[in-house]
Enzyme design. Structure first.
Site, PDB file in Angstrom:
ATOM      1  N   HIS A  72      41.968  57.293  49.253  1.00 32.23           N
ATOM      2  CA  HIS A  72      42.851  56.696  49.885  1.00 32.23           C
ATOM      3  C   HIS A  72      44.165  56.734  48.444  1.00 32.23           C
ATOM      4  CE1 HIS A  72      42.921  54.668  53.808  1.00 32.23           C
ATOM      5  NE2 HIS A  72      42.234  55.767  53.334  1.00 32.23           N
ATOM      6  N   TYR A 200      47.424  44.706  53.502  1.00 25.12           N
ATOM      7  CA  TYR A 200      47.127  43.817  53.261  1.00 25.12           C
ATOM      8  C   TYR A 200      48.504  43.038  53.908  1.00 25.12           C
ATOM      9  CZ  TYR A 200      43.140  44.986  50.646  1.00 25.12           C
ATOM     10  OH  TYR A 200      42.366  45.366  49.929  1.00 25.12           O
ATOM     11  N   PRO A 292      37.040  38.368  49.306  1.00 24.86           N
ATOM     12  CA  PRO A 292      37.140  40.439  49.759  1.00 24.86           C
ATOM     13  C   PRO A 292      38.783  40.609  49.667  1.00 24.86           C
ATOM     14  CG  PRO A 292      37.027  38.298  51.692  1.00 24.86           C
ATOM     15  CD  PRO A 292      36.883  38.059  50.821  1.00 24.86           C
ATOM     16  N   LYS A 296      36.427  43.630  45.731  1.00 24.37           N
ATOM     17  CA  LYS A 296      35.206  44.009  44.416  1.00 24.37           C
ATOM     18  C   LYS A 296      34.088  43.521  44.540  1.00 24.37           C
ATOM     19  CE  LYS A 296      38.548  45.080  42.103  1.00 24.37           C
ATOM     20  NZ  LYS A 296      39.551  46.558  42.620  1.00 24.37           N
ATOM     21  N   TYR A 384      43.158  47.456  41.400  1.00 27.43           N
ATOM     22  CA  TYR A 384      42.795  47.813  42.218  1.00 27.43           C
ATOM     23  C   TYR A 384      41.935  48.830  42.709  1.00 27.43           C
ATOM     24  CZ  TYR A 384      42.867  47.666  47.504  1.00 27.43           C
ATOM     25  OH  TYR A 384      42.137  47.518  49.375  1.00 27.43           O
TER      26      TYR A 384
HETATM   27  C1  PHB Z   1      37.224  46.341  54.928  1.00 32.43           C
HETATM   28  O1  PHB Z   1      37.042  47.157  55.441  1.00 32.43           O
HETATM   29  O2  PHB Z   1      35.870  45.252  55.582  1.00 32.43           O
HETATM   30  C2  PHB Z   1      38.189  45.194  53.833  1.00 32.43           C
HETATM   31  C3  PHB Z   1      38.977  46.351  53.270  1.00 32.43           C
HETATM   32  C4  PHB Z   1      39.886  45.824  52.377  1.00 32.43           C
HETATM   33  C5  PHB Z   1      39.317  44.487  51.565  1.00 32.43           C
HETATM   34  C6  PHB Z   1      38.167  43.391  52.465  1.00 32.43           C
HETATM   35  C7  PHB Z   1      37.248  44.029  52.768  1.00 32.43           C
HETATM   36  O3  PHB Z   1      40.529  43.790  50.666  1.00 32.43           O
END
Ligand code: PHB
Ligand code: APR
Length: 389
Positions: A72, A200, A292, A296, A384
């Site tokens: 990505h 997000y 989450p 990280k 990130y």
């Molecule tokens: C996930 O795909 O489970 C996932 C992806 C990004 C995050 C947290 C969880 O920041």
């Protein structure tokens, strides 16, 4: 039994450390409380920093990751329905790879099995001894019989609830913690993801995340109160809530279906200091927890064990203690920066019980700043995709 490094825990931290050490000719034994299937049944985030991918390559387990992982170039943020894409490749020339933690664990387990290194699953009552002296050992019970492993070093890769950190005298360790007043309700579904990259979303009703495991499997989350019961969430209720929190275009394009997994995860920030106690080292979730939001957790575990493997290999190859002496300070500096980033992303994207009109405007200003300032966007991008160790 005897080994150089006894590793407690066969999660990604323990398995990757084992692999890196075996590759350098340092023999290890891994002790894991659960069964192999149980470990593989845990569903966790799936975003790998470039440095994590490089380390998995170094460990010789990159093949499936490169074949099946999705590279990505960026992520999207959606604030009250306004979407903005951050193009990491254009901003700083770095990317992330979407590949489930379960798959990373499976690849590491298979490589370990093929190497013939010893892993003891369903090891009960693991206890640590003598790590403040020169002859540490680990005891455990398997099928009702007690065993002892003499070793040079013990590494605690046994997660937040593990025995390693708990074995350190209270006066020798300091911990820092923040518990957030909400959790993430997540579902896994065998349907194509709604977008090519992760979204997000911040919304007055709470945070939401559109993620994926592959082109045909999606992972979605909505923020819920910390004590929320998963039984109260039918799939329909979940989809309705998710649609409300994202922009109209995303809501219209969601491909819904029956969930194949649904659970609530709490959010916590936690760091222990230091991470070395004589001949015991802590790494991964045993040493720190991040919420989450920045994805990280696995990446920090990987950078810890990358540094620890280097230090231990240096000890055996050059009889130098410089690496092991510097381990704790070296990784804690990176850990705290990742803690800061995860806390910051959590703060701007979630709705807190105390979020009032002022804080809402500040959150909005953070988003407006990020999308209008190249410097701010680059800062997001470098954090990130992963800071250097
Ligand atoms: C996930 O795909 O489970 C996932 C992806 C990004 C995050 C947290 C969880 O920041
Ligand atoms: N004895 C032996 N093994 C134990 C013990 C014990 N007393 N206690 C815990 N374990 C095992 C657990 O069963 C688990 O398999 O240690 C392992 C720790 O694995 P993880 O919890 O996956 O932690 P870690 O390897 O550090 O991986 C970090 O996991 O939670 C995510 O966000 C986190 O993605 C990150 C990654």
């Amino acid at each position: 039994m005897q080994t150089k490094v006894a590793i407690i825990g066969a999660g990604p931290a323990g398995l990757l450390l084992g692999r890196l050490l075996e590759k350098a000719g340092v023999d290890t034994v891994i002790l894991e409380r659960r069964s192999q299937d149980y470990v593989l049944g845990r569903i966790r985030a799936g975003v790998l920093e470039q440095g994590t991918v490089e380390l998995l390559d170094k460990a010789g387990v990159g093949e499936r990751l490169h074949a099946d992982g999705l590279v990505h170039d960026g992520v999207e943020f959606c604030f009250d329905g306004d979407r903005h894409r951050f193009d990491f490749r254009a901003l700083i020339g770095r990317t992330v790879t979407v590949y489930g933690q379960t798959e990373v664990t499976r690849d590491l387990m298979q490589a370990r099995e093929a190497s013939g290194a010893t892993t003891i699953y369903e090891a009960e009552n693991v206890s640590l001894h003598g790590f403040d002296g020169d002859r540490p050992s680990v005891r455990y019970v398997k099928d009702g019989v007690e065993h002892e492993i003499a070793c040079d070093f013990i590494t605690g890769c046994d997660g937040y609830h593990g025995v390693a950190r708990a074995s350190v005298p209270e006066r020798a360790i300091r911990t820092f913690e923040r518990v957030y007043p909400f959790g993430w309700l997540g579902i896994l579904v065998d349907r194509p993801p709604v977008a090519e990259e992760l979204i997000y979303a911040h919304h007055a009703r709470g945070f939401a995340l559109c993620s994926m495991r592959s082109h045909s499997r999606s992972r979605y989350y909505v923020q819920v109160p910390a004590d929320e019961k998963v039984e109260e969430w039918s799939d329909d209720r979940f989809w309705d809530e998710l649609r409300r929190r994202v922009d109209q275009e995303t809501a219209d394009h969601l491909v819904t279906g029956p969930s194949i997994e649904k659970s609530v995860a709490p959010l916590r920030s936690f760091v222990a200091e230091p991470l070395r106690f004589g001949r015991l080292f802590l790494a991964g979730d045993a040493a720190h927890i991040v919420p989450p939001t920045g994805a990280k957790g696995l990446n920090l575990a990987a950078s810890d064990v990358g540094a620890l493997a280097e230090a231990l290999v240096e000890f055996y190859a050059e009889r130098s203690a410089a690496g092991i002496d510097g381990y704790s300070a070296r990784v804690l500096s990176r850990i705290w920066k990742a803690e800061r980033f995860s806390w910051w992303m959590t703060s701007i994207l979630h709705t807190f019980p105390e979020t009032d009109a002022f804080s809402r405007r500040i959150q909005r200003a953070e988003f407006d700043y990020l999308r209008s300032s190249d410097a701010a966007a680059r800062s997001l991008a470098e954090n990130y995709t992963g800071l250097p160790l």
